[in-house]
Scaffold this active site. Sequence first.
Site, short mmCIF file in Angstrom:
data_model
loop_
_atom_site.label_atom_id
_atom_site.label_comp_id
_atom_site.label_asym_id
_atom_site.label_seq_id
_atom_site.Cartn_x
_atom_site.Cartn_y
_atom_site.Cartn_z
N TRP A 1 46.89 40.66 38.89
CA TRP A 1 46.22 40.82 37.40
C TRP A 1 47.15 40.63 36.22
O TRP A 1 46.80 39.76 35.45
CB TRP A 1 45.25 42.01 37.32
CG TRP A 1 44.43 41.98 38.21
CD1 TRP A 1 44.59 43.01 39.52
CD2 TRP A 1 43.29 41.10 38.75
NE1 TRP A 1 43.34 42.73 40.44
CE2 TRP A 1 42.55 41.43 39.82
CE3 TRP A 1 42.89 40.06 38.21
CZ2 TRP A 1 41.63 40.81 40.59
CZ3 TRP A 1 41.98 39.24 38.63
CH2 TRP A 1 41.11 39.72 39.78
N ASP B 1 45.95 47.06 30.01
CA ASP B 1 44.66 46.69 30.83
C ASP B 1 44.61 48.02 31.68
O ASP B 1 45.38 48.38 32.62
CB ASP B 1 44.73 45.71 31.56
CG ASP B 1 43.68 45.44 32.41
OD1 ASP B 1 42.87 46.26 32.59
OD2 ASP B 1 43.61 44.17 32.96
N LYS C 1 34.75 49.69 37.69
CA LYS C 1 35.46 50.73 38.56
C LYS C 1 35.07 52.17 38.33
O LYS C 1 34.95 52.92 39.30
CB LYS C 1 36.83 50.33 38.62
CG LYS C 1 37.22 48.77 39.04
CD LYS C 1 38.71 48.36 38.69
CE LYS C 1 38.71 47.01 38.87
NZ LYS C 1 38.11 46.24 39.84
#
Length: 361
Positions: free
Chosen positions: A102, A172, A196
């Site tokens: 990511w 992030d 999540k």
Amino acid sequence: MVYRYNFNAGPGALPKEVLEEAQAELQSFQGMGASIMEISHRSKAYEAIHFEAQQLIRELMGLSQDYEVLFLHGGASLQFSMVPLNFLTEGKAAGYVHCGTWSGKAWQEAGKIGETRLLASGMETGFKQMPDLSRLPLSGDMAYVHLISNETIGGIQCHSFPDTGEVPLVVDMSSDIFSRPIDATPFSFIYAGAQKNLGPAGVTIAIVRRSLLECIPDTIPDILSYRIHAKHRSLYNTPPVFSIYMVNLVLKWIVKQGGVQGIGARNRQKADLLYNVLDNSGGFYEGLAYKDNRSIMNVTFRAHNPEIENRLLDELEQEGFLGLKGHRDAGHLRASIYNAVTYEQCKALSDFLIGFQRSNG
């Protein structure tokens, strides 16, 4: 197949109590005779949810008035582009820490917009360990430093964050926001997809220091400008109403669990339970991440040979365990134990792994 235990990496498990409350209100929100998905986002009923959720985020993170809380579309992946569009101004460079899939995507997207510099990388260890963040090569022409606090694929996590001085720190936190207590003060910008730890897919939470908003160019399209979204209190356009409604319910649930302190203690117990199984298996199981950087959200591991691993995955599914096959970039197995996953569910998984080893060791 009826799944009893949800270990999906995202969208992840939601608290049972939250799902039941949403189910009860689905057709008639607060007795209005209409669903939350059917009422105007300009109505007082929706605005109460919207602003309450923003306030709960402030309280749970201990945010000062120096920060704005935004609700955005597009998932965290859109932020890979929005961050440099807003902050990577002419004559500046953005520094990126590459610690997995990511962060690599974020770095790649920023490179399409302006100059980037790779400050640290975990590539040499196969992204099994966070790179050293203590000596990042910072300079005065840097627009920001970007990193990801928890890489879901490799199962590694920042347990401490770098001091970037005057250079804004952008993080992030999609997969570990509200999973443990953190001090938000060092961060200039935090973003996180909700799917999540905070709710269903469809909304991204962004926390931005107000001074950073002043640097955003006027040339950015309004819909992509953090300054415009802050000015309109995240109501510039139709927000993802149902997702924000669910986030509000989850935030209230977190408060009932003792806030991030209570959630963090329980998450550590859950992670310790599973890592103890791996570490005491005599090599039958092996964790993928180095011990000093193991994630308390994503427990990644392998069995000692491929045949046994395939059998394990088959039997886990037959017994009602959902989402344990690892991401295609890392393979093997992954148990995502986000906030809504209970200790009892983790105990069921650990007992199953121990029993499987006894039968196949």
